[in-house]
Structures are given as structure tokens and as C-alpha cells.
Design a protein around this motif. Structure first.
Motif, PDB file in Angstrom:
ATOM      1  N   LYS A 218       0.832  -1.210   0.000  1.00 29.21           N
ATOM      2  CA  LYS A 218       0.000   0.000   0.000  1.00 29.21           C
ATOM      3  C   LYS A 218       0.865   1.258   0.000  1.00 29.21           C
ATOM      4  O   LYS A 218       0.488   2.288  -0.581  1.00 29.21           O
ATOM      5  N   ALA A 219       2.034   1.181   0.647  1.00 28.58           N
ATOM      6  CA  ALA A 219       2.959   2.319   0.606  1.00 28.58           C
ATOM      7  C   ALA A 219       3.425   2.567  -0.823  1.00 28.58           C
ATOM      8  O   ALA A 219       3.504   3.710  -1.284  1.00 28.58           O
ATOM      9  N   MET A 220       3.728   1.487  -1.539  1.00 30.88           N
ATOM     10  CA  MET A 220       4.165   1.628  -2.932  1.00 30.88           C
ATOM     11  C   MET A 220       3.028   2.121  -3.824  1.00 30.88           C
ATOM     12  O   MET A 220       3.228   2.969  -4.691  1.00 30.88           O
ATOM     13  N   ILE A 221       1.841   1.598  -3.603  1.00 26.07           N
ATOM     14  CA  ILE A 221       0.676   2.034  -4.385  1.00 26.07           C
ATOM     15  C   ILE A 221       0.427   3.518  -4.192  1.00 26.07           C
ATOM     16  O   ILE A 221       0.096   4.242  -5.147  1.00 26.07           O
TER      17      ILE A 221
ATOM     18  N   ALA B 219      12.150   6.138  -4.082  1.00 24.87           N
ATOM     19  CA  ALA B 219      10.784   5.701  -3.782  1.00 24.87           C
ATOM     20  C   ALA B 219      10.800   4.366  -3.044  1.00 24.87           C
ATOM     21  O   ALA B 219      10.085   4.182  -2.048  1.00 24.87           O
ATOM     22  N   MET B 220      11.634   3.425  -3.494  1.00 26.15           N
ATOM     23  CA  MET B 220      11.711   2.124  -2.836  1.00 26.15           C
ATOM     24  C   MET B 220      12.306   2.259  -1.436  1.00 26.15           C
ATOM     25  O   MET B 220      11.900   1.541  -0.511  1.00 26.15           O
ATOM     26  N   GLU B 221      13.243   3.183  -1.268  1.00 28.93           N
ATOM     27  CA  GLU B 221      13.808   3.408   0.060  1.00 28.93           C
ATOM     28  C   GLU B 221      12.725   3.905   1.014  1.00 28.93           C
ATOM     29  O   GLU B 221      12.678   3.514   2.185  1.00 28.93           O
ATOM     30  N   HIS B 222      11.858   4.788   0.521  1.00 28.29           N
ATOM     31  CA  HIS B 222      10.737   5.278   1.326  1.00 28.29           C
ATOM     32  C   HIS B 222       9.807   4.123   1.702  1.00 28.29           C
ATOM     33  O   HIS B 222       9.401   3.997   2.876  1.00 28.29           O
ATOM     34  N   VAL B 223       9.478   3.276   0.732  1.00 28.23           N
ATOM     35  CA  VAL B 223       8.597   2.137   0.987  1.00 28.23           C
ATOM     36  C   VAL B 223       9.220   1.190   2.009  1.00 28.23           C
ATOM     37  O   VAL B 223       8.558   0.724   2.944  1.00 28.23           O
TER      38      VAL B 223
END
Length: 469
Positions: free
Chosen positions: A52-55, A85-89
């Protein structure tokens, strides 16, 4: 070897195991919690929460396509850095896992054994260099992604939804094989991140849908954004340092393959054969879905491991049931809640209540509406999709629904609660509907359904209940 005696032994510290633990603790029973895999729940580590974070990132970035219509300039210069973005997720994922651990296993001391358990007999386990004799045992070992043996030879070119959130970078192209919930959610998000995505499924439908009209609409809507190839099994072969996917007459070469073709219960090396009862072709025993009891043994099986409803809220309910019964002499059966499935791709795909294939179609009426004319959906720039609601033709009681549409997660919950309360279409139409809201789509489908059932509200307009003068 040392033997330890407890009231309840719980194998697995995922969602089902932790909910079971809460019931055992409440009953003040002695226990041991055994976990041999990664700590934390599937939802927090690799499922619900990181996806859901990635979405959210993908959807927010995708919204820039509407900015020009709104008179917002500069949107064409926006860029997304996949690594950041992936680091944030991953950061959010770590936060969710930490929260689970801090409230579950961190303070258990010697009541928590970090090792794989094995049955010696129904109430005798071996784990952590000791034997555990338990009055009752709960199996809550979860599931893992299914990967065909031949595909494992391709190494890191094959990733699963469980591996996905460990990646530090994203490939330029990826093939998603298996277009259920996780395949669709991750596939669409990757496409919006700028990865070239091609989707495959050997079925003719996607997202687990059964209603033929909703299934057709879903393929049409999502197919505009994501190339979908359905109805043929996929095969893989090495093509240089890439992989070639062949399905029917189609061949596509990609950098990586996301294998999302299903999950299998974690029962390998658990020693279920030592329970002394018959196991099915998948190595699983018979489980009562209302008590979670395995045959007539003092053993219970809850969550993904029993292969029934592989969802967090269902694992929670099954864990509670298993824990309640494991902590008591008398076995109690519990009514299960109305089924609810939500796919968070855009638009949402939702399934509620009785499935299309389980309906008695001679006794069922169907009301439907498309989202194209719904005012709130038009304003949102997301007026794509179809909602179909099923009702008993005689009584008008709501039975189920399938949909693809904006804010489907909210509509699905409303319908699920109504089905749980056994409400009729007439009763729902007497509820207030604000304007303009997405719930007006549900109101339109209910009006359509109301005209097809025998039951009607007594007196006056169906929207209002008549009062005595």
C-alpha cells in the motif's frame, strides 16, 4: 533432551499466531510461542502494508496526468526516482514490522523460541533443542510464494511478492505472471514507476473475479494501462542475460519476472504425518472452519497455513477462534464473517459476500451501474468501472457484489456490513445518500436491483418510511 510442559504451544508468530496468543493470555494459560522464520507478520513485512505504501507513491505520481486539465503547469517536468521511492517504501515497511515486534515477541523471554518446530506426536513438539509437551497445539505457520521448480534455476531473475520489497533498484522491464491481487497491485505500481510491465495469467479473468460482466470491464479498464495476456500458461527460457516469456503465440523478453501465481502452506518439515490422521494431496489435514480444530485432535490450524481465506482479517479471526478453543476444555463453533476481498489497484477491485459461482441464479436478481455518469467519479477523473449487486429475488436481501471502481474499498465495506446485518435492498434505499458522493453509484445499482425483486417497501416513495398521522 529437556522436556517442557505448557498448556498451549503456538507454532508461528504471524497474524494468526499473535491473535491466538492474545486469547491464550487472556485465559491465563501457560504457553510457548515458536517461530522459525522471519519475525513479524506477512502483512507488515511483505504484504498489505509495504504494497500500500508503494501504491500510494505510484498513484500520487500518476495523478500528474490530470494537472494540465486543472491549469497546473510544470507537471510534465516531474520525475520519480525509483531508488528513492523504494527506500521510502522500505522505511515504512521497517516501521510496521518494528511495531509488530514491539507489541508481540520482544518481551516474551523464554516463552518465545526462535526455531522451527516439528511434531513428534499430536501434543509433543521438538524445537530449540528441547521437547515441548502441550495440552493443546496451534499451527499458524503461514504460507510462502509458489515458484515452479524449473523456474528456480533462473536465480535472481525470478522474484516473488515476498522478495520484491528487498530490491534496492527496479528493472527496466518485468513480466508479471499471475494477475491476482498482488500481481495486479505490484504490476500497476511498477508501470506507474516507469517500468515496462507485461502481465500474464493462464486464466481468462483477473483479480479473482467470477462475475463475467465485472471481469470483462476489469480487463478492459486495466488493459488500457497494462498489457494483459490471458488464457495461456506461461513458460520461461533464458535469453542472454534476460528471460523470455512465452504464452500461446506471444513471446516477450524481460529483465525480470515477478512470479505471483499463488501461495502454498508452510508445512514442510513440520511432521504433520506424526499427527496420525489422513492428509490431503497438499499434505494438509482436515480443519473445521468454525472451530479451527484439526480432525478430533487437540490441535488447531489457523491463518494462511490452512489454505482457506488468505487475508489478514481472516487470519485474525481464525487465530482468535483457535486461541479461544485451545485455552478451554469445551470446543466452541463460531459463525464466520461475511467474506470481503479488496484489490487496491486503480480502480479498486472488490468482492463481497456470496460469490457469483455460488449463487442460485434462478433465485437471484442483479442490479448494476457504471461509474461513467457518477458526478463525484467524473470530478475525480476516475469514472471507469462497473458495480453489480446481488439480491434474493423474493425477499430482496442483499447477498453479494463484485465491482471495479473508484473508492471501491469504501463501497465494499458498506455492502459487507449490510450483508452481515441481512439488510434488504428496500432498507438500504431508505438510508440517506449525500450528493455528490461516490456512494451514489451504489444507490443507482440498488435502484436497478429494487425493480427486479418481489419485496417492496410499504407505502409511499421507497426512499421514505411512512409515519402515522
Amino acid at each position: 533432551m529437556q522436556t517442557r510442559t505448557v498448556d498451549v504451544a503456538i507454532i508461528g508468530s504471524g497474524s494468526a499466531g499473535l491473535y491466538a496468543l492474545s486469547q491464550v493470555r487472556r485465559a491465563r494459560k501457560s504457553f510457548v510461542l515458536i517461530n522459525g522464520g522471519e519475525p513479524g507478520t506477512t502483512c507488515a513485512r511483505v504484504g498489505c502494508m509495504p504494497s500500500k505504501a508503494m501504491i500510494q507513491v505510484a498513484d500520487d505520481f500518476h495523478r500528474r496526468g490530470h494537472f494540465g486539465k486543472y491549469g497546473i503547469s510544470g507537471h510534465e517536468h516531474l520525475r520519480l526516482d525509483p531508488g528513492d521511492a523504494m527506500e521510502h517504501v522500505q522505511g515504512l515497511r521497517d516501521l510496521f514490522v518494528e511495531r509488530v515486534l514491539s507489541h508481540s515477541t520482544d518481551k516474551l523471554g523464554d516463552e518465545f523460541i526462535e526455531d522451527y518446530a516439528r511434531f513428534i506426536e499430536p501434543t509433543l513438539l521438538e524445537a530449540g533443542g528441547q521437547q515441548i509437551r502441550a495440552t493443546r497445539v496451534i499451527i499458524a505457520t503461514g504460507s510462502r510464494p509458489l515458484v515452479p521448480a524449473a523456474w528456480r534455476a533462473f536465480g535472481k531473475r525470478i522474484i516473488t511478492p515476498d522478495d520484491f520489497f528487498e530490491q534496492e533498484s527496479l528493472p527496466a522491464s518485468i513480466g508479471v505472471i499471475g494477475l491476482g491481487t498482488r500481481g495486479l497491485e505490484l504490476g500497476q505500481s511498477l508501470q506507474r514507476f516507469g517500468v515496462t510491465v507485461t502481465g500474464f495469467d493462464q486464466l481468462d479473468t483477473i483479480g479473482g473475479l467470477q462475475d463475467p460482466e465485472v471481469a470483462r470491464t476489469t480487463i478492459e479498464v486495466l488493459g488500457r494501462e497494462l498489457p494483459l495476456h490471458l488464457g495461456h500458461p506461461a513458460t520461461l527460457e533464458q535469453d542472454g542475460d534476460r528471460l523470455k516469456i512465452t504464452a500461446g503465440e506471444l513471446g516477450v523478453t524481460v529483465d525480470q519476472v515477478l512470479c505471483s501465481i499463488g501461495r502454498v502452506p508452510n508445512v514442510q518439515d513440520l511432521g504433520l504425518e506424526n499427527l496420525g490422521i489422513e492428509l490431503d494431496a497438499n499434505g494438509l489435514p482436515a480443519v473445521n472452519p468454525t472451530t479451527m480444530q484439526v480432525a478430533d485432535l487437540p490441535v488447531f490450524m489457523a491463518g494462511d497455513v490452512n489454505g482457506r481465506r488468505m487475508l489478514l482479517h481472516e487470519a485474525g479471526d481464525e487465530g482468535r477462534i483457535a486461541g479461544y478453543n485451545a485455552a478451554r476444555e469445551e470446543i466452541t463453533a463460531f459463525r464466520r464473517k461475511t467474506p470481503l476481498y479488496i484489490n487496491f489497484c486503480d480502480p479498486n477491485i472488490c468482492i463481497v459476500g456470496t460469490r457469483w459461482n455460488e449463487l442460485d441464479h434462478e433465485q437471484t436478481a442483479v442490479g448494476e451501474t457504471r461509474f461513467a455518469p457518477v458526478g463525484r467519479a467524473i470530478i475525480m477523473g476516475s469514472n471507469r468501472g462497473l458495480l453489480r449487486v446481488y439480491g434474493d429475488r423474493h425477499s430482496g436481501r442483499i447477498l453479494g457484489a463484485e465491482m471495479i471502481g473508484p473508492k471501491g474499498e469504501n463501497l465494499a465495506h458498506l455492502l459487507c456490513w449490510c450483508i452481515e446485518q441481512q439488510l434488504t435492498v428496500g432498507q438500504l434505499l431508505r438510508m440517506p445518500f449525500y450528493h455528490p458522493v461516490i456512494e451514489e453509484a451504489l444507490q443507482a445499482a440498488l435502484y436497478d436491483l429494487y425493480g427486479k425483486v418481489e419485496a417492496s417497501n410499504s407505502g409511499g416513495p421507497i426512499e421514505l418510511e411512512r409515519l402515522p398521522v
